[in-house]
Design an enzyme around this catalytic site. Structure first.
Site, PDB file in Angstrom:
ATOM      1  N   LYS A   1      43.231  44.965  47.439  1.00 10.98           N
ATOM      2  CA  LYS A   1      42.820  46.016  46.503  1.00 10.98           C
ATOM      3  C   LYS A   1      42.379  47.295  47.241  1.00 10.98           C
ATOM      4  O   LYS A   1      42.147  47.275  48.453  1.00 10.98           O
ATOM      5  CB  LYS A   1      41.700  45.477  45.607  1.00 10.98           C
ATOM      6  CG  LYS A   1      42.155  44.332  44.675  1.00 10.98           C
ATOM      7  CD  LYS A   1      40.995  43.872  43.790  1.00 10.98           C
ATOM      8  CE  LYS A   1      41.427  42.803  42.789  1.00 10.98           C
ATOM      9  NZ  LYS A   1      40.303  42.392  41.917  1.00 10.98           N
TER      10      LYS A   1
ATOM     11  N   PHE B   1      34.636  45.706  31.161  1.00 11.90           N
ATOM     12  CA  PHE B   1      34.940  46.243  32.489  1.00 11.90           C
ATOM     13  C   PHE B   1      36.370  46.759  32.630  1.00 11.90           C
ATOM     14  O   PHE B   1      36.754  47.262  33.697  1.00 11.90           O
ATOM     15  CB  PHE B   1      34.641  45.200  33.570  1.00 11.90           C
ATOM     16  CG  PHE B   1      35.442  43.912  33.465  1.00 11.90           C
ATOM     17  CD1 PHE B   1      36.760  43.840  33.899  1.00 11.90           C
ATOM     18  CD2 PHE B   1      34.859  42.764  32.943  1.00 11.90           C
ATOM     19  CE1 PHE B   1      37.491  42.660  33.817  1.00 11.90           C
ATOM     20  CE2 PHE B   1      35.581  41.568  32.848  1.00 11.90           C
ATOM     21  CZ  PHE B   1      36.904  41.523  33.290  1.00 11.90           C
TER      22      PHE B   1
ATOM     23  N   ARG C   1      43.389  30.921  45.916  1.00  8.84           N
ATOM     24  CA  ARG C   1      42.177  31.157  45.112  1.00  8.84           C
ATOM     25  C   ARG C   1      40.934  30.667  45.880  1.00  8.84           C
ATOM     26  O   ARG C   1      39.886  31.308  45.838  1.00  8.84           O
ATOM     27  CB  ARG C   1      42.266  30.445  43.753  1.00  8.84           C
ATOM     28  CG  ARG C   1      43.367  30.934  42.811  1.00  8.84           C
ATOM     29  CD  ARG C   1      43.062  32.218  42.099  1.00  8.84           C
ATOM     30  NE  ARG C   1      41.840  32.197  41.329  1.00  8.84           N
ATOM     31  CZ  ARG C   1      41.459  33.209  40.542  1.00  8.84           C
ATOM     32  NH1 ARG C   1      42.227  34.296  40.417  1.00  8.84           N
ATOM     33  NH2 ARG C   1      40.330  33.163  39.874  1.00  8.84           N
TER      34      ARG C   1
ATOM     35  N   THR D   1      34.840  35.383  42.022  1.00 11.34           N
ATOM     36  CA  THR D   1      35.080  36.774  41.593  1.00 11.34           C
ATOM     37  C   THR D   1      33.970  37.694  42.095  1.00 11.34           C
ATOM     38  O   THR D   1      34.250  38.791  42.592  1.00 11.34           O
ATOM     39  CB  THR D   1      35.151  36.838  40.053  1.00 11.34           C
ATOM     40  OG1 THR D   1      36.154  35.906  39.611  1.00 11.34           O
ATOM     41  CG2 THR D   1      35.515  38.239  39.577  1.00 11.34           C
TER      42      THR D   1
ATOM     43  N   ARG E   1      36.418  37.220  49.878  1.00 16.33           N
ATOM     44  CA  ARG E   1      35.479  38.028  49.088  1.00 16.33           C
ATOM     45  C   ARG E   1      34.068  38.003  49.684  1.00 16.33           C
ATOM     46  O   ARG E   1      33.364  39.008  49.648  1.00 16.33           O
ATOM     47  CB  ARG E   1      35.501  37.570  47.631  1.00 16.33           C
ATOM     48  CG  ARG E   1      36.765  38.067  46.913  1.00 16.33           C
ATOM     49  CD  ARG E   1      36.964  37.415  45.578  1.00 16.33           C
ATOM     50  NE  ARG E   1      37.968  38.104  44.766  1.00 16.33           N
ATOM     51  CZ  ARG E   1      38.420  37.642  43.621  1.00 16.33           C
ATOM     52  NH1 ARG E   1      37.963  36.504  43.126  1.00 16.33           N
ATOM     53  NH2 ARG E   1      39.340  38.317  42.942  1.00 16.33           N
TER      54      ARG E   1
ATOM     55  N   ASN F   1      36.245  43.673  44.780  1.00 15.33           N
ATOM     56  CA  ASN F   1      36.169  42.373  45.452  1.00 15.33           C
ATOM     57  C   ASN F   1      37.376  42.083  46.341  1.00 15.33           C
ATOM     58  O   ASN F   1      37.696  40.941  46.629  1.00 15.33           O
ATOM     59  CB  ASN F   1      35.923  41.264  44.420  1.00 15.33           C
ATOM     60  CG  ASN F   1      37.007  41.224  43.366  1.00 15.33           C
ATOM     61  OD1 ASN F   1      37.993  41.944  43.451  1.00 15.33           O
ATOM     62  ND2 ASN F   1      36.835  40.366  42.371  1.00 15.33           N
TER      63      ASN F   1
ATOM     64  N   HIS G   1      43.183  40.112  44.880  1.00 11.26           N
ATOM     65  CA  HIS G   1      43.598  39.434  43.645  1.00 11.26           C
ATOM     66  C   HIS G   1      44.499  38.269  44.031  1.00 11.26           C
ATOM     67  O   HIS G   1      45.257  38.359  44.985  1.00 11.26           O
ATOM     68  CB  HIS G   1      44.387  40.403  42.754  1.00 11.26           C
ATOM     69  CG  HIS G   1      45.131  39.701  41.637  1.00 11.26           C
ATOM     70  ND1 HIS G   1      44.549  39.453  40.415  1.00 11.26           N
ATOM     71  CD2 HIS G   1      46.375  39.159  41.588  1.00 11.26           C
ATOM     72  CE1 HIS G   1      45.429  38.804  39.645  1.00 11.26           C
ATOM     73  NE2 HIS G   1      46.541  38.616  40.325  1.00 11.26           N
TER      74      HIS G   1
HETATM   75  N1  UDP Z   1      35.950  42.331  37.212  1.00 10.31           N
HETATM   76  C1  UDP Z   1      34.949  43.281  37.022  1.00 10.31           C
HETATM   77  N2  UDP Z   1      33.802  42.897  36.364  1.00 10.31           N
HETATM   78  C2  UDP Z   1      33.619  41.623  35.894  1.00 10.31           C
HETATM   79  C3  UDP Z   1      34.633  40.682  36.081  1.00 10.31           C
HETATM   80  C4  UDP Z   1      35.787  41.066  36.748  1.00 10.31           C
HETATM   81  O1  UDP Z   1      35.085  44.437  37.421  1.00 10.31           O
HETATM   82  O2  UDP Z   1      32.563  41.338  35.312  1.00 10.31           O
HETATM   83  C5  UDP Z   1      37.188  42.740  37.914  1.00 10.31           C
HETATM   84  C6  UDP Z   1      37.308  42.146  39.331  1.00 10.31           C
HETATM   85  O3  UDP Z   1      37.931  43.112  40.168  1.00 10.31           O
HETATM   86  C7  UDP Z   1      38.188  40.939  39.102  1.00 10.31           C
HETATM   87  C8  UDP Z   1      39.140  41.456  38.022  1.00 10.31           C
HETATM   88  O4  UDP Z   1      38.314  42.256  37.188  1.00 10.31           O
HETATM   89  O5  UDP Z   1      38.828  40.518  40.276  1.00 10.31           O
HETATM   90  C9  UDP Z   1      39.817  40.387  37.200  1.00 10.31           C
HETATM   91  O6  UDP Z   1      38.825  39.534  36.668  1.00 10.31           O
HETATM   92  P1  UDP Z   1      39.034  37.945  36.655  1.00 10.31           P
HETATM   93  O7  UDP Z   1      37.998  37.379  35.761  1.00 10.31           O
HETATM   94  O8  UDP Z   1      40.455  37.638  36.341  1.00 10.31           O
HETATM   95  O9  UDP Z   1      38.662  37.532  38.163  1.00 10.31           O
HETATM   96  P2  UDP Z   1      39.579  36.991  39.367  1.00 10.31           P
HETATM   97  O10 UDP Z   1      40.671  36.153  38.775  1.00 10.31           O
HETATM   98  O11 UDP Z   1      40.106  38.223  40.083  1.00 10.31           O
HETATM   99  O12 UDP Z   1      38.640  36.202  40.235  1.00 10.31           O
HETATM  100 MG    MG Z   2      42.041  36.626  37.264  1.00 14.45          MG
END
Ligand code: UDP
Ligand code: MG
Length: 139
Positions: A9, A57, A85, A91, A102, A112, A115
């Site tokens: 990212k 968000f 993952r 996250t 992360r 973070n 992705h």
């Molecule tokens: N994100 C955010 N605030 C939150 C949760 C997620 O800004 O409270 C952002 C973060 O960059 C995250 C992305 O949205 O990686 C997608 O969220 P997801 O829940 O799918 O998390 P991931 O699969 O990336 O762990």
């Molecule tokens: Mg996700």
């Protein structure tokens, strides 16, 4: 061999972490079989994260994802979706385990650093979103 879609990212590209993140990936015996640097349009970011369109968000996330170049990657390996993952970590970097990307490099729950696709179905959709067949090396 299964495939997954990874994104380095904007926060990580900005801080010159492409090489360090790729080393963490390769050290887990995950192969990088497609990779390119791109800059998303707002429309691309909104489409890519459309599953989150009703979340508070969402707009911030889309603006952050277009704030600079990203590196999109196709990763290959046994159980690569789950394995990547795990390597990414939670996250929110504050909740991520040691030795995850992360935990090592994430700045905040939004910024973070990486992705990774969360299922086989989404991996296919996300890879097709960014890559043509000829851009993925088939080991
Ligand atoms: N994100 C955010 N605030 C939150 C949760 C997620 O800004 O409270 C952002 C973060 O960059 C995250 C992305 O949205 O990686 C997608 O969220 P997801 O829940 O799918 O998390 P991931 O699969 O990336 O762990
Ligand atoms: Mg996700």
């Amino acid at each position: 061999m299964k495939l997954t879609l990874s994104i380095i990212k904007p926060d990580a590209v900005k801080r010159d972490l492409i090489g360090k993140i790729n080393t963490m990936i390769e050290d887990k015996s995950i192969k990088i079989v497609g990779q390119k640097m791109i800059k998303l349009s707002l429309e691309d970011a909104q489409m890519f994260y459309s599953v989150h369109k009703d979340r508070a968000f969402y707009q911030d996330l889309c603006n952050y994802m277009i704030s600079g170049p990203i590196v999109v990657q196709v990763l290959s390996g046994k159980d690569v979706i789950v394995k990547y993952r795990e390597l990414m970590g939670a996250t929110n970097p504050a909740n991520a385990e040691d030795n995850t990307i992360r935990k090592s490099y994430g700045v905040s729950v939004e910024e973070n650093s990486v992705h990774g696709s969360d299922s086989e179905e989404n991996a296919k959709i996300e890879i097709d979103f960014f890559f043509s067949k000829r851009e993925i090396y088939n080991f």
